[in-house]
Design a protein around this motif. Structure first.
Motif, PDB file in Angstrom:
ATOM      1  N   UNK A 257      37.027 -48.431 -27.125  1.00 13.16           N
ATOM      2  CA  UNK A 257      36.148 -48.937 -28.036  1.00 13.16           C
ATOM      3  C   UNK A 257      35.330 -50.192 -27.404  1.00 13.16           C
ATOM      4  N   UNK A 258      36.239 -51.012 -26.751  1.00 16.90           N
ATOM      5  CA  UNK A 258      35.545 -52.202 -26.039  1.00 16.90           C
ATOM      6  C   UNK A 258      34.446 -51.916 -25.151  1.00 16.90           C
ATOM      7  N   UNK A 259      34.427 -50.630 -24.799  1.00 18.12           N
ATOM      8  CA  UNK A 259      33.317 -50.250 -23.534  1.00 18.12           C
ATOM      9  C   UNK A 259      31.946 -50.020 -24.237  1.00 18.12           C
ATOM     10  N   UNK A 260      31.884 -49.741 -25.494  1.00 21.93           N
ATOM     11  CA  UNK A 260      30.475 -49.550 -26.106  1.00 21.93           C
ATOM     12  C   UNK A 260      30.046 -50.183 -27.426  1.00 21.93           C
ATOM     13  N   UNK A 261      31.235 -51.105 -27.743  1.00 20.71           N
ATOM     14  CA  UNK A 261      30.834 -52.010 -29.182  1.00 20.71           C
ATOM     15  C   UNK A 261      31.217 -53.372 -28.719  1.00 20.71           C
ATOM     16  N   UNK A 262      30.486 -54.456 -29.495  1.00 21.55           N
ATOM     17  CA  UNK A 262      30.573 -55.829 -29.240  1.00 21.55           C
ATOM     18  C   UNK A 262      31.755 -56.163 -30.122  1.00 21.55           C
ATOM     19  N   UNK A 263      32.496 -57.653 -29.827  1.00 24.29           N
ATOM     20  CA  UNK A 263      33.451 -57.925 -30.489  1.00 24.29           C
ATOM     21  C   UNK A 263      33.097 -58.691 -31.917  1.00 24.29           C
ATOM     22  N   UNK A 264      31.842 -59.021 -31.751  1.00 21.09           N
ATOM     23  CA  UNK A 264      31.163 -59.455 -33.151  1.00 21.09           C
ATOM     24  C   UNK A 264      29.664 -59.627 -33.152  1.00 21.09           C
ATOM     25  N   UNK A 265      29.166 -59.907 -34.266  1.00 20.29           N
ATOM     26  CA  UNK A 265      27.595 -59.895 -34.161  1.00 20.29           C
ATOM     27  C   UNK A 265      26.916 -60.855 -32.944  1.00 20.29           C
ATOM     28  N   UNK A 266      27.677 -61.736 -32.896  1.00 19.48           N
ATOM     29  CA  UNK A 266      27.097 -62.668 -31.771  1.00 19.48           C
ATOM     30  C   UNK A 266      28.012 -62.818 -30.710  1.00 19.48           C
ATOM     31  N   UNK A 267      28.783 -61.911 -30.390  1.00 19.63           N
ATOM     32  CA  UNK A 267      29.620 -62.001 -29.218  1.00 19.63           C
ATOM     33  C   UNK A 267      28.807 -61.488 -28.068  1.00 19.63           C
ATOM     34  N   UNK A 268      29.632 -61.801 -26.695  1.00 18.01           N
ATOM     35  CA  UNK A 268      28.901 -61.295 -25.398  1.00 18.01           C
ATOM     36  C   UNK A 268      28.862 -59.916 -25.435  1.00 18.01           C
ATOM     37  N   UNK A 269      27.585 -59.372 -25.051  1.00 22.26           N
ATOM     38  CA  UNK A 269      27.492 -57.918 -25.055  1.00 22.26           C
ATOM     39  C   UNK A 269      27.089 -57.527 -23.552  1.00 22.26           C
ATOM     40  N   UNK A 270      27.221 -58.314 -22.371  1.00 21.50           N
ATOM     41  CA  UNK A 270      26.714 -58.212 -21.288  1.00 21.50           C
ATOM     42  C   UNK A 270      27.674 -57.037 -20.650  1.00 21.50           C
ATOM     43  N   UNK A 271      28.803 -56.963 -20.995  1.00 18.27           N
ATOM     44  CA  UNK A 271      29.580 -56.013 -20.548  1.00 18.27           C
ATOM     45  C   UNK A 271      29.940 -54.416 -21.056  1.00 18.27           C
ATOM     46  N   UNK A 272      29.154 -54.435 -22.051  1.00 23.12           N
ATOM     47  CA  UNK A 272      29.226 -53.064 -22.922  1.00 23.12           C
ATOM     48  C   UNK A 272      28.126 -52.281 -22.552  1.00 23.12           C
ATOM     49  N   UNK A 273      28.172 -50.905 -22.789  1.00 23.26           N
ATOM     50  CA  UNK A 273      27.189 -50.032 -22.343  1.00 23.26           C
ATOM     51  C   UNK A 273      25.618 -50.562 -22.923  1.00 23.26           C
ATOM     52  N   UNK A 274      24.766 -50.541 -21.908  1.00 23.72           N
ATOM     53  CA  UNK A 274      23.304 -51.021 -22.146  1.00 23.72           C
ATOM     54  C   UNK A 274      22.604 -49.722 -22.326  1.00 23.72           C
ATOM     55  N   UNK A 275      21.376 -50.164 -22.774  1.00 28.61           N
ATOM     56  CA  UNK A 275      20.415 -48.950 -22.909  1.00 28.61           C
ATOM     57  C   UNK A 275      19.846 -48.432 -21.615  1.00 28.61           C
ATOM     58  N   UNK A 276      19.730 -49.143 -20.686  1.00 22.86           N
ATOM     59  CA  UNK A 276      19.399 -48.393 -19.166  1.00 22.86           C
ATOM     60  C   UNK A 276      20.587 -48.171 -18.625  1.00 22.86           C
ATOM     61  N   UNK A 277      21.630 -47.992 -19.191  1.00 24.00           N
ATOM     62  CA  UNK A 277      22.898 -47.256 -18.341  1.00 24.00           C
ATOM     63  C   UNK A 277      23.064 -45.744 -18.798  1.00 24.00           C
ATOM     64  N   UNK A 278      22.083 -45.476 -19.632  1.00 23.28           N
ATOM     65  CA  UNK A 278      21.865 -43.924 -20.064  1.00 23.28           C
ATOM     66  C   UNK A 278      20.884 -43.362 -19.358  1.00 23.28           C
ATOM     67  N   UNK A 279      21.064 -42.494 -18.675  1.00 27.63           N
ATOM     68  CA  UNK A 279      20.109 -41.557 -18.083  1.00 27.63           C
ATOM     69  C   UNK A 279      20.297 -40.052 -18.366  1.00 27.63           C
ATOM     70  N   UNK A 280      19.508 -39.046 -18.957  1.00 27.00           N
ATOM     71  CA  UNK A 280      19.376 -37.911 -19.203  1.00 27.00           C
ATOM     72  C   UNK A 280      18.374 -36.949 -18.476  1.00 27.00           C
ATOM     73  N   UNK A 281      18.984 -36.123 -17.788  1.00 27.76           N
ATOM     74  CA  UNK A 281      18.317 -35.106 -16.940  1.00 27.76           C
ATOM     75  C   UNK A 281      17.338 -34.071 -17.766  1.00 27.76           C
ATOM     76  N   UNK A 282      16.661 -33.350 -16.929  1.00 27.08           N
ATOM     77  CA  UNK A 282      15.770 -32.412 -17.704  1.00 27.08           C
ATOM     78  C   UNK A 282      16.765 -30.773 -17.272  1.00 27.08           C
ATOM     79  N   UNK A 283      16.118 -29.891 -17.818  1.00 29.52           N
ATOM     80  CA  UNK A 283      16.720 -28.479 -17.620  1.00 29.52           C
ATOM     81  C   UNK A 283      17.081 -27.949 -18.752  1.00 29.52           C
ATOM     82  N   UNK A 284      17.574 -26.647 -18.493  1.00 31.59           N
ATOM     83  CA  UNK A 284      18.189 -25.717 -19.655  1.00 31.59           C
ATOM     84  C   UNK A 284      19.383 -26.395 -20.283  1.00 31.59           C
ATOM     85  N   UNK A 285      20.178 -27.051 -19.525  1.00 30.15           N
ATOM     86  CA  UNK A 285      21.648 -27.360 -19.537  1.00 30.15           C
ATOM     87  C   UNK A 285      21.417 -28.891 -19.021  1.00 30.15           C
TER      88      UNK A 285
END
Length: 408
Positions: free
Chosen positions: A257-285
């Motif tokens: 849970x600590x890999x994708x959620x923050x400890x608190x609303x104002x907590x440090x978020x630099x170490x959790x998954x960021x928007x730019x950390x997601x890449x989706x390819x093309x194709x049927x699957x």
């Protein structure tokens, strides 16, 4: 289970006295100084000045370490006396260019010392250690013991006894004693946790009956029941899409849970998954690549990239759910999972929605937790005949601990 591959990118105060019969002499707790309510002047004289990252919590009760500009780091002293009697000015300099000046102000050197010490342990460890120190201080106040530092061997022994009688696991006892050891060493105090008797008490805790993890797995079957409830549990369509993507990614990614959620609303978020950390390819699957920046087993940020394929399950595909959420999410950078107002998804919020969804299915919410997704992923993989070594790789375990996650 969909195909899932993980690839790592490199980027007391001496020995206790003994009586005539050779038995350890026990100092009565009631005979110790009852000084929990000392005057402000006496407390000020006890205030440590070392470069500690964890606050000792002196005085009337526990204190949470004051936050500086960086989360859980200490502020360097405001002034330092130089050898010629003048206080050198404090200045900041960029870390991008090397400093060719061979003589920097002492304030800069001490400030850098504090920064390095603050970075020597993970943010999560700091929080756990501070909680342990606060717990020890509450124990001393409860029993009217001397609250000054360093702590005595007898107090630490009594603290371990209380933890054991309260049914805490040996690993929890070890963590709290490690916090006290860390505090004493950071302030260069004599470390009571190294005493022979304390070591033996910890060994006794480890040899006691093992506490079994009673959390049940959120299996693929249960997950398929939870997802439809989010339309009613969540306050908006955006929130429902957010939690559907989070549930599925937590399951198929074997996430902590600590890999994708923050400890608190104002907590440090630099170490959790960021928007730019997601890449989706093309194709049927389509294949989704997920970069895990930091984790429990990756404290230095080497990062790991997960590969999750589209599975074709209607309403239960992590790739499709992620695409739908990303279509709704703002395009600004920051944590992947954030609310419509831009604030990050916190661990508390994630856990609360998990319990609401479980309650909607009629499940016993006390038997599940946020870690149940990771337990469920390992269990489902084993039921589908995935080899043990592959399960270990998929969950990024570095020991045989993964076996305890398989509940068959």
């Amino acid at each position: 289970m969909g195909k899932h591959k993980a690839s790592t990118s490199r980027g007391g105060r001496g020995k206790g006295a003994r009586g005539s019969r050779g038995r350890p002499r026990s100092t009565s707790l009631r005979s110790q100084t009852r000084a929990t309510r000392a005057t402000t002047e006496s407390q000020a004289s006890q205030q440590p000045t070392g470069p500690g990252v964890i606050e000792p919590s002196l005085g009337d009760g526990p204190e949470i370490a004051q936050q500086a500009t960086t989360s859980h780091s200490l502020q360097p002293p405001t002034s330092h006396q130089s050898s010629d009697g003048e206080v050198p000015p404090t200045r900041t300099r960029g870390r991008g260019q090397p400093n060719t000046n061979t003589r920097m102000p002492m304030a800069d050197l001490e400030g850098e010392t504090y920064r390095l010490l603050s970075k020597s342990i993970a943010e999560g460890t700091k929080v756990c250690y501070q909680g342990a120190v606060n717990s020890f201080q509450n124990f001393r106040i409860q029993y009217n013991l001397d609250t000054s530092w360093p702590a005595s061997t007898e107090q630490v022994m009594a603290f371990i006894a209380q933890l054991s009688l309260n049914g805490l696991a040996a690993s929890t006892v070890t963590q709290r004693i490690a916090a006290l050891s860390y505090l004493h060493n950071m302030y260069e105090w004599q470390d009571p946790t190294k005493h022979f008797l304390i070591k033996k008490m910890q060994e006794g805790c480890r040899r006691g009956p093992k506490r079994k993890d009673s959390r049940l797995p959120i299996t693929l079957a249960l997950l398929s029941k939870l997802l439809p409830t989010l339309n009613n549990v969540c306050s908006s369509f955006y929130e429902a899409c957010l939690f559907q993507a989070a549930f599925l990614l937590a399951f198929y990614g074997f996430l902590r849970v600590g890999e994708f959620t923050a400890r608190g609303r104002l907590g440090d978020t630099k170490k959790i998954i960021q928007l730019q950390d997601i890449q989706v390819g093309n194709g049927p699957l389509r294949t989704m690549l997920v970069k895990i920046r930091y984790s429990k087993t990756d404290q230095y940020g080497s990062s790991t990239t997960l590969s999750i394929k589209e599975n074709g399950i209607l309403g239960g595909c992590p790739v499709v759910a992620m695409i739908r959420f990303l279509d709704l999410r703002r395009k600004n950078s920051g944590p992947l999972f954030c609310h419509i107002n831009g604030l990050p998804l916190t661990r508390y919020q994630f856990g609360a929605v998990v319990k609401k969804a479980l309650r909607s299915t009629g499940a016993d919410i006390d038997q599940y937790g946020t870690h149940s997704f990771r337990i469920g992923a390992a269990t489902t993989a084993a039921l589908n005949g995935v080899p043990p070594d592959k399960i270990k790789e998929m969950g990024r375990w570095q020991s045989e601990t993964y076996r305890s996650y398989v509940r068959i």
